[in-house]
Every structure is written in C-alpha cells, then in structure tokens.
Design an enzyme around this catalytic site. Structure first.
Site, short mmCIF file in Angstrom:
data_model
loop_
_atom_site.label_atom_id
_atom_site.label_comp_id
_atom_site.label_asym_id
_atom_site.label_seq_id
_atom_site.Cartn_x
_atom_site.Cartn_y
_atom_site.Cartn_z
CD GLU A 186 -8.86 107.29 55.22
OE1 GLU A 186 -8.94 108.52 55.84
OE2 GLU A 186 -7.64 107.02 55.22
CB SER A 466 26.31 112.76 1.86
OG SER A 466 27.50 112.82 2.29
#
Lengths: 776, 191
Positions: A186, A466
């Site tokens: 870069e 239940s």
C-alpha cells in the site's frame, strides 16, 4: 520642492498592482493559515481523545479444568475446536494441541480475566473415561487452587450506533510480515514521506499501467487513515485536497508508529451483516477465529490484500479473487526482499483457511446475546454499553448451545420428513440451565438460523397445559393429606363453573384408568385424576404454590389452572422448574457473571442468590413422581436413546388441540425446557412426547448428563406399599412398590400379604431347588 | 430322591417367570405377578367432588403394624468428595476473605458450587462471606441450602449457629435464640 513618487503613470499602476497582489497573497496566506489551523484541530480531535467507540465484548464462560472434573477427552477436544485451536505436534505455540501416548497437550492462549490473569501455558491432560484424571502445567504455581481456565469464546459484541466493530491491538502484537506486507503493497515510501508521496503516486500509476492490474495503491497509509475518519466516501477534488492537507498535518503531530498502529485498528476489512469489521485484530477473529498474533504469512497476506477492496476480495463470497489478491501481496513481499522464494511458494500453495462460522461478530448465538442485552439494559445506558469497551462475562456454555442447536435442527428435519408440508414453519424455543445455580447455558429463540429479533425463549406467551400439574401434586404432598401411593380416582369428572356451566376434562387417550397411585397419575399425566386432586386441595392453594414456584403471570383463579389454562414464556417455565430441580430453592436465572470496564475494573457482579420457598421434603417426593414420568410415564421414550442408569426427571406438556408441545426435564447437571409450536397458534398434531421430548433427549444424548442425586431429607422414609391400596406391603409381595414417604404420611394399615403368600412360598421352594441342583 | 428332584424341577419350571422377575430395587416398581383379587374401586365421582374416596378393603384386615425399617436407598451426593481441587478453591476463598477481598472470595465459592453442587461446606462458606458482607437475609438462605446437604448433626448444628448469627444481624432476637437452641439440640444428639 515635491518629489515625484512615480516616474510615470504606468509605473504607478504596476506598483499598486504589486501592492494589491502582496496584500491579497498575505490575506490568502492568513486565510490558508486559519483554514489549516482549523483542519489541524479537526485532525487532532479525530485522532485523539476518544478515538473509537469501543463496542462491549461478550464472552462465554471459560472451561474450567481441574483434577476430577467431569470432562472426557472428547469434551475438551470439542472446546478446543470451538476456540479454533490447531493440531500441532508438540503443541509448541499458543493456540495448539497435540495427542500423544494417551495424553492431551494443550498450549493455552491465556486470558486477562476480571479477577485474575490466566497466563498462556502448556497443559498435559490425562482422562479416565469421562473424568479428567491428571492435569499438569508448565506454570503450576500460577493457579493457587489447581483450577486452570481456558480462554472464553468471544460470542459477540454490543455495537455503537455507527455499527462499527473492532478489537484493539498494539503495534507490538502484530504478527511477522503484517507491517511489511502492508507497506510493500500500500505505501512503500511510508517511512520516508511526510503524509503524501508523489513518488508513490507515480510509481503506482506506472506499475498499474504496465501490469494492467491494481498492484499498488497511490494514496499513502496516512491518507487512507484520514479517509477512514470520514463517515462517507465522497470523492470530490475538494475532499481529496482536504485529505492530503490533513495527512500532512497528521504526520506533523504524530509519529510513524502511532499512525501505523491507528491504521491497523481503523482500516475497514469487511462487513458482517449490519456491522462493519474494522481493524486487523477483529478481521483475524472474523475470518480465521484466531488472535492476530497467531496468523501465518498467507493469512496475513489475505487480510492485507483486502484493504484495497473488502467486498471485492471477500474470501467467502469471492474465493478465487481473494486467493489471487492474496498471492499478489505475497509476491510484493518477495519483490521487496522480505521473504525467500521458498517462503513465497509455500505460502501461495496454502488454501485460504477461512472459517465458515465466525462468532466474533455475534452471529452464532443471537438468542443468548439477546437475553444478555436485555439484562444489561436494565442497568446500563445504550451509549455506555456500546462505546466504553466493556467486557461482559456470561454463563453461555458453547458445547451445550451447539448440542441444543443440533438437536433442534435434527428434530425439525425429522418432523419435516415425517409430516412434509404440514410441518413447514414449525417453530421452537429452548433454554438449558444449571439446575443448582440458575446459570443459563444455552438459549434458542427459533428454528430458523437467521435471527430476526423475535426471541421465542422470552417473547412468546403460550398455554402450558400439563406443565402445571406438578404444582397440583406438590400442593397435595405438602398438605400432609396425601402421599405418593395414595390411590387417586381417574374416572370421569365434572366440575361446575361459577357461571353454571360444567367442565368435563378428559384424559388424552380418552380412557378412564380407574384407581391409580398418586405418583402414577402424574407420571401418566392423567387429567381426570389431576382435576379431582386439585378440587380436593382447592384452587387457592395451588395458585399459591405456583406463585411460590416463581410463576408471576396472571393465573386464572379457576380449576382450569390445574390443567395449565394459563400462558407463560419458556423462560418463565424454566424458572418454575428451576425451583423444583433445586429442592424448593429459587435462584434467579442468570446469563451474566460479571461486567468489567476496559481497564479491568469490576463494574457489576451477578451473584448466586438462593431463596427457600418450599420445605425440601414435598419437593423430594415430587421429584420421585417426575422420575417415574421418565421410567414408565409419558416421558419413557427418553430411555430409548439415553442410558438406563441415568436418573432424570421431567414433565411433558400438551395443550388443547395440540397447539403447543412442551417438555421440561432435568438431570443432575442440566435442566432444559423445550417448546415447539406455530407462531400463528395452529395445531401441530404433536404431543409433548412427540415434539419437544425428542429435542430434549437429543440434546442430552450429545452431552454428558449426570444422574440426578436427590438428597433424602431426614423426615423421609422409603417403604414398600401396595400398588392398588397404598397400604403397607413388603418387598416379596406381588404388587409391592418401593416409594418414599414423609414420616407423618406413612400408611398405618397393611395389606394381607406377608410371609404366607403363594409367591413367597414358591420363592422359598425355588431357593431350595437351586441349592439342591447346585454343583457339588 | 430322584422323584423329588423332578417334582422340584417341575415346580421350578412352573414358577420360571417368578425367578426371572427383576429383583426389586430402589425407585423402581415391581412387576405384579398376579393381580390380587380385585378390590371394588370407588363409585364414579359426582360433580363438585370434595374428598377422595377410600378404597374399601376386601382382604382380611390385619392389625396396624409399625412401619418396618426397610433399607433406604444409598446416599449419593455431588459434594466433591476428597477432591484436592475443591480444597484448593476453598483455601483460595479463605485467603481472599481474610484479606478482605470478599467479592473474590464469593467468586471462588461460586466456582466451588459448580464443582460440587451438593456440598454443605461450600454453602456454609458462602453464608459466612455473606455474613461478612452484612447481607444477613442472603446469608441465612445460603445456610438453609447448606442444611439440605448437611451430613450429620455436627454439620447441621454449625449451619443453625450461622443462621442464629444472621438473624442477630437483622435484630431478630427471638429468631436468633430459636436458631441457637436448634443448634444446641443437634449437638447433643448422637450422630
């Protein structure tokens, strides 16, 4: 006499022009200076002070290793896989393991916990079946107690509004080749330019022209850093000039090292859903699951290559382009003489090695993270959560979570295979906790992998059916008027409502079962017997029991509550069963252990709290009945897949028209609640045993559940009683059951089955025969 | 002699199933061989049932017997046993508490709970830390949980003594007195 100041008119004109020019230049210079000053201020402000809004990092629980821990080789290996440890002969570097001569060598990475630092060390583990039998360390003196913690898994972050995510790194933590590769690719002039590099621009243009591809960038690292500070990507001339000016100013104020370090933490390297991946350290976690310091040459090169275009070179979406770009970076390193030809060739031959399921950006455990976030919002403001770099240590156990997810997926697939289109869209929720201390180990909010924010573990409110029955039986057992063997009448029952209408609840199988022992009525979840029992003890005591169990929702003050005509979330159901599993002690369900600030200071601890809400004895008796649910009742299918010796307890739940399929059950070390159903509440056609139970069983089958070991209270005595009458019997009698009783509810009468019965006589004869026929 | 052998063998064959029936063991129900003569079940329930009906006994009633002391299930607890690691963690908690680092001591003890979830000793230590933190209500609850797992009267007594101290902290003089009395009573009992 006058002086003639100006020789001629033209001279005068020229001179005034000159003066004007100088004044204008001065003004421009002042203007530029002022502008530069303000730019300078902007640069400093962006660069210093609160440079980044650091998201809060969320961690799983660390695996605790100690001699005697209930961990087998496969458990530790699973954990190492989850942490992305690599196999390496000799385990010489952090993040590796090796198996040799039956010993597992683990080179831990170390971690800075809130209370104590756990340094990186090499451990040698030997196992005896599912128990860690030996544990040695290269740093034995570090652990006063003999407990070594592996590092926790980063399971996510809490993001600032800008949706950026990062993990901070220092320059000295950079792996070899990272800085070199960055500079070679870069900004080759980085160390010599002053912010902008005309040579760099020219070289880039030349190289790109001659090679026809983008080998090098033209802007310096400094310029890129400045560009990153801006929120949008405006590419006007004005912006570019501003950036160039700011780059120069930046270089004037800060050293190369500072700029480089900031760059490493700032550069955008991808997108994880709505969150951007910023900085090399986070990218290392996101793509490889490893800390940045562990990365090898080819991995570093991939990340550096992505600087130019994180989406263009996304290794998951564009692997071919990513490899090509990575190899270009490796070439750059070779061209500047930083690596040898051999190194270049070796690196370029390696595969991408990117992981498919990153956890660092919080995509893997969204429902659990959601629970954590909601807990935190009660005490912390959003801004503090998402910008102060807090560290949040949770109770999540990734192995348990993975087991639960796998089981849920397996069940949904099985249902789809069996029922085809009818099962499409089936949804579910699951929670797993430690029954003794209320720590949440896993949360599943839905059956689809993509989390939409709707967390069914907390956000739904469904009929429980239940699941409420244990409260009726607990009330009965507490009252002293019933014991586990009291015969209950399961014949047809009618209840008149205050409005004058009658309610005739029926058993699920439509059959009346006559006289059944109390525990059996619960084990088989008989509606008729339960309603009778409930009417006998009364609605208010049952409501009170439910409240004490931790159910805070509105409950209908009618007998229908016996059969669960109330709606709860799975989380609330878990709270209720937590109290049952913990012998009548309530513990708040916790997903967080501690919150620590960015400097390691403890901010909050979420501590173990217990509150006794029941005497242990009736709960002990209830647990017996819930064990029978698994042995002989509605949960018996569990033993088709789980070992016969495993003692566990649970309750199935099926609601009207089978709109909800529930199961809540616990072993010695895990409590889990499962719900299956449709979001639009249409019937599923699944009972609790057909839908939710297999998910629970599948989870336990993937873990090492330990047997329930209920502690027998002092006022409990086990006795042999007669199945049909509930009266005292004896071991050799037919129809005899071995059942626990509270002392004051022991039956006082016995059945006529003592020594003189036919079976007992036969028994004696058979023993004589055996003696007789025994080899002499 | 031989004839006897055959008779015995015949008897053996006839009762083959009985010999092969699984031996009764804790927490399992025996498989009934023959159902005893059917006792008439209770008549079908009417609406607004109140009390459960007693099953009438048709067999010869025997005089009430005191419950025979039958063997109880073996006691198994996850209390860490003699684990050195657990002792190490408890020692660490001790030194943290002595140094005034009560938060760290509590953390050590919560680790100990994970290692040995049914240990009376760990809960007693947690109660002591809460006491030192002046969190009296919380301390009593920890001690109560310890009572659940306490083995022997000495352990129970020490927990009741702790409860006495927590109640004193809450200025509940009567409660403290009762707890202490319970502790004294337990100490005097044989273990």
């Amino acid at each position: 006499m006058h002086y003639r100041l100006f020789r001629s008119r033209q001279h005068g004109f020229l001179l005034s022009l000159l003066l004007l020019g100088v004044i204008l230049l001065l003004l421009a210079a002042i203007g530029a200076g002022v502008y530069a000053f303000s730019l300078d201020g902007e640069v400093r402000e962006k660069f210093e002070g609160k440079r980044w809004a650091l998201p809060a990092k969320v961690y799983s629980r660390p695996m605790e290793l100690y001699v005697g821990a209930a961990l087998g080789l496969s458990d530790v290996r699973s954990e190492l896989d989850i942490l992305h440890y690599r196999e390496q002969a000799g385990a010489g570097s952090p993040g590796t393991w090796s198996l040799s001569n039956g010993s597992l060598l683990v080179h831990s990475r170390g971690f800075d916990f809130a209370d104590r630092s756990e340094p990186s060390q090499t451990l040698r583990l030997r196992f005896q079946g599912s128990v860690l039998a030996e544990l040695e360390s290269t740093l034995p003196q570090q652990s006063k107690s003999g407990v070594v913690r592996l590092e926790p898994l980063t399971i996510g972050s809490i993001y600032p509004k800008q949706n950026e995510d990062r993990v901070l790194m220092q320059l000295k933590e950079a792996p070899p080749f990272l800085v070199d590769a960055l500079i070679a690719t870069e900004d080759r002039e980085f160390y010599s330019h002053h912010g902008i590099s005309p040579r760099g621009v020219m070289r880039a243009v030349w190289v790109n022209l001659t090679h026809g591809k983008l080998r090098q960038g033209g802007s310096t690292l400094t310029q890129q850093l400045v560009k990153n500070f801006y929120l949008n990507d405006e590419r006007t001339l004005k912006r570019k000039l501003n950036e160039a000016a700011m780059a120069i100013l930046l270089e004037m104020h800060y050293s190369k090292q500072e700029i480089l370090e900031t760059y490493l933490n700032e550069v955008n390297l991808g997108q994880a859903g709505p969150h951007s991946v910023n900085g090399f350290a986070l990218a290392s976690q996101y793509y490889f699951g490893q800390p940045i310091g562990e990365l090898e040459l080819q991995q570093v090169a991939l990340l550096v290559g992505m600087v130019k275009g994180p989406s263009l070179y996304d290794p998951r979406r564009h692997p071919r382009e990513a490899v090509a770009r990575r190899n270009t970076v490796i070439d750059n390193l070779y061209n500047v003489g930083r690596i040898t030809l051999a190194q270049r060739d070796a690196a370029e031959a390696k595969p991408l090695g990117v992981i498919s399921n990153p956890t660092a950006t919080g995509t893997l455990y969204p429902a659990f993270l959601d629970v954590v976030r909601r807990q935190l919002h009660k005490e912390y403001k959003e801004e503090d959560l998402s910008s102060e770099g807090l560290r949040i240590y949770t109770t999540l156990d990734p192995r348990v979570q993975n087991a639960a997810s796998a089981s849920m997926t397996e069940s949904v697939e099985r249902l789809t295979r069996t029922y085809g289109r009818r099962a499409a869209g089936i949804e579910g929720a699951m929670l797993v906790s430690n029954p003794e201390n209320g720590e949440l180990l896993a949360v599943i909010g839905g059956t689809q992998t993509r989390f939409t924010g709707f967390n069914r573990a907390i956000d739904i409110s469904r009929q429980v059916g239940s699941l409420f029955k244990p409260a009726v039986y607990l009330t009965a057992l507490e009252s002293g008027k019933y014991n586990l063997a009291t015969p209950l009448d399961d014949s047809a029952v009618q209840v008149s409502n205050p409005g004058g209408k009658t309610w005739e609840p029926e058993n699920y199988d439509g059959v009346s079962h006559g006289s059944v022992p109390l525990y059996d009525a619960l084990a088989h979840s008989y509606n008729q017997a339960t309603v009778r029992l409930g009417m006998s003890v009364g609605v208010p005591p049952v409501l009170s029991t439910l409240k004490r169990l931790g159910v805070s929702s509105d409950l209908p003050p009618y007998p229908s509550v016996f059969l669960g005509a109330a709606t709860l979330s799975p989380m609330e159901v878990m709270g209720m069963y937590q109290t049952i599993a913990a012998n009548g002690f309530q513990s708040p369900l916790r997903s967080i252990r501690a919150v620590v600030d960015a400097h390691g200071k403890l901010l909050s601890r979420y501590e173990l709290e217990v509150k006794q809400v029941f005497d242990p004895t009736p709960v002990y008796l209830l647990q017996f009945a819930l064990q029978q649910t698994m042995r002989s009742g509605t949960g018996a299918a569990a033993y088709e897949r789980l070992p016969h010796e495993l003692i566990m307890a649970g309750k199935t739940g099926t609601t009207n028209d089978m709109r909800d399929s529930w199961f809540a059950g616990f072993t010695g070390n895990y409590l889990a609640v499962v719900w299956l159903g449709y979001d639009d509440n249409r019937p599923t056609g699944l009972t609790g045993a057909m839908g939710a139970l297999p998910v629970w069983v599948g989870t336990m089958a993937r873990l090492h559940p330990s047997s329930l070991t209920p502690t027998q209270p002092e006022n409990v005595m086990w006795q042999w009683v007669d199945h049909d009458s509930g009266k005292l019997s004896s071991e050799k009698c037919s129809g005899a059951l071995y059942v626990p009783f509270r002392n004051d509810t022991l039956p006082t009468e016995s059945v006529a089955c003592a020594q003189g019965t036919v079976p007992a006589m036969l028994d004696r004869m058979i023993n004589k025969v055996k003696e007789f026929l025994a080899p002499r | 002699m031989r004839a006897f052998r055959w008779i015995y063998l015949a008897v053996l064959l006839l009762s083959g199933c009985h010999a092969l029936a699984p031996a009764p063991s804790p927490q399992k129900t025996t498989v009934p061989l023959h159902k005893p003569p059917a006792t008439t079940p209770a008549p079908p329930a009417q609406s607004n049932l109140k009390a459960p009906n007693e099953t009438p006994v048709t067999t010869i009633p025997s005089p009430p017997l005191p419950p025979v002391m039958v063997p109880q299930p073996p006691r198994r607890m996850q209390d860490g046993g003699q684990s050195r690691a657990l002792q190490g963690v408890l020692a660490s908690a001790d030194s943290d508490q002595q140094a005034g680092r009560l938060d760290l001591a509590a953390e050590d003890l919560e680790r100990a709970v994970r290692m040995a979830p049914q240990s009376a000793l760990v809960y007693r230590r947690l109660a002591e830390v809460r006491l030192a933190q002046k969190r009296y209500a919380s301390a009593e609850q920890m001690a109560r949980k310890g009572l659940l797992f306490a083995i022997g009267h000495a352990q129970q007594a020490s927990l009741w003594r702790l409860i006495g101290m927590t109640r004193a902290g809450l200025n509940d003089a009567e409660g403290a007195r009762q707890a202490k009395a319970q502790a004294d009573r337990l100490v005097s009992l044989p273990d």
